[in-house]
Design a protein around this motif. Structure first.
Motif, mmCIF file in Angstrom:
data_model
loop_
_atom_site.group_PDB
_atom_site.id
_atom_site.type_symbol
_atom_site.label_atom_id
_atom_site.label_comp_id
_atom_site.label_asym_id
_atom_site.label_seq_id
_atom_site.Cartn_x
_atom_site.Cartn_y
_atom_site.Cartn_z
ATOM 1 N N ALA A 126 0.833 -1.204 0.000
ATOM 2 C CA ALA A 126 0.000 0.000 0.000
ATOM 3 C C ALA A 126 0.867 1.252 0.000
ATOM 4 C CB ALA A 126 -0.930 -0.001 1.210
ATOM 5 N N ASN A 127 1.924 1.214 0.776
ATOM 6 C CA ASN A 127 2.832 2.359 0.866
ATOM 7 C C ASN A 127 3.495 2.631 -0.489
ATOM 8 O OD1 ASN A 127 3.870 4.367 2.538
ATOM 9 N ND2 ASN A 127 5.758 3.226 2.884
ATOM 10 N N SER A 128 3.971 1.579 -1.129
ATOM 11 C CA SER A 128 4.608 1.713 -2.426
ATOM 12 C C SER A 128 3.624 2.256 -3.468
ATOM 13 C CB SER A 128 5.153 0.357 -2.877
ATOM 14 O OG SER A 128 5.713 0.452 -4.151
ATOM 15 N N ALA A 129 2.424 1.702 -3.497
ATOM 16 C CA ALA A 129 1.412 2.169 -4.455
ATOM 17 C C ALA A 129 1.057 3.629 -4.200
ATOM 18 C CB ALA A 129 0.163 1.298 -4.356
ATOM 19 N N GLN A 130 0.948 4.003 -2.932
ATOM 20 C CA GLN A 130 0.618 5.390 -2.587
ATOM 21 C C GLN A 130 1.699 6.341 -3.098
ATOM 22 O OE1 GLN A 130 -2.257 6.471 -0.618
ATOM 23 N NE2 GLN A 130 -1.618 8.380 -1.544
ATOM 24 N N PHE A 131 2.955 5.993 -2.840
ATOM 25 C CA PHE A 131 4.057 6.852 -3.275
ATOM 26 C C PHE A 131 4.096 6.992 -4.790
ATOM 27 C CE2 PHE A 131 8.385 7.166 -4.942
ATOM 28 C CZ PHE A 131 8.717 8.425 -4.476
ATOM 29 N N TYR A 132 4.080 5.866 -5.503
ATOM 30 C CA TYR A 132 4.196 5.922 -6.955
ATOM 31 C C TYR A 132 2.982 6.577 -7.608
ATOM 32 C CZ TYR A 132 8.593 3.546 -6.828
ATOM 33 O OH TYR A 132 9.913 3.252 -6.584
ATOM 34 N N ALA A 133 1.817 6.428 -7.021
ATOM 35 C CA ALA A 133 0.639 7.122 -7.555
ATOM 36 C C ALA A 133 0.799 8.635 -7.387
ATOM 37 C CB ALA A 133 -0.621 6.641 -6.843
ATOM 38 N N LEU A 134 1.245 9.071 -6.207
ATOM 39 C CA LEU A 134 1.438 10.503 -5.982
ATOM 40 C C LEU A 134 2.565 11.065 -6.840
ATOM 41 C CD1 LEU A 134 1.064 10.645 -2.108
ATOM 42 C CD2 LEU A 134 -0.461 11.705 -3.776
ATOM 43 N N GLN A 135 3.653 10.355 -6.917
ATOM 44 C CA GLN A 135 4.850 10.854 -7.599
ATOM 45 C C GLN A 135 4.698 10.837 -9.119
ATOM 46 O OE1 GLN A 135 7.317 11.952 -5.675
ATOM 47 N NE2 GLN A 135 8.921 12.344 -7.145
#
Length: 158
Positions: free
Chosen positions: A81-90
């Motif tokens: 979830a953390n990885s998906a959140q970061f890459y979606a935002l970035q």
């Protein structure tokens, strides 16, 4: 011959005569050219484009995921979830959700809006949906990328 042909024929001949060339060849000399050194400056990418130095700088525990879902998630769920959140935002495109899957059937998706400049910071709206044991937990909010590259939730709702 009709009148238009009689008028057009001399004009056509005059146009062709202008195309003929009886000029002599003129030789032009050129001084030697000294090559200047080429200084190549690297293009400086914007922070959104800087893939090589981008690092995972979000924490779903800081308001990106509904706290009730967070309590039910495993360490792998949290990492995904953390990885998906970061890459979606970035790097995410607005309206194109980033899917993730964790342990024991836990899944989720992160959708982001367009970049908006607020107080000289890049900000984006986000919706993070987590499905644990058949129940959907949705967290919506706005996150901004600080000067150090960290994404922080500045406004969030369940």
């Amino acid at each position: 011959m009709n009148r238009s042909t009689l008028f057009a024929l001399p004009l056509f001949a005059l146009a062709l005569a202008g195309c003929s060339s009886t000029a002599t060849t003129t030789q032009v000399s050129q001084a030697p050219v000294q090559a200047q050194p080429v200084v190549v400056q690297p293009m400086v990418p914007t922070s959104a484009q800087n893939v090589q130095t981008a690092r995972l700088t979000t924490s779903i525990a800081n308001g990106f995921v509904d706290p009730a879902a967070l309590a039910l998630m495993t360490a792998k769920d949290s990492n995904e979830a953390n990885s998906a959140q970061f890459y979606a935002l970035q790097f995410g495109r607005p309206g194109a959700p980033r899917q993730w899957a964790g342990d024991r059937g836990t899944t989720g998706s992160v959708a982001v809006g367009p970049y908006v400049r607020v107080n000289n910071l890049d900000c984006r709206d986000f919706t993070h949906t987590v499905k644990v044991n058949g129940t959907d937990y949705v967290r919506k909010g706005t996150a901004c990328r600080e000067q150090n590259g960290n994404w922080n939730v500045v406004q969030g709702t369940a």
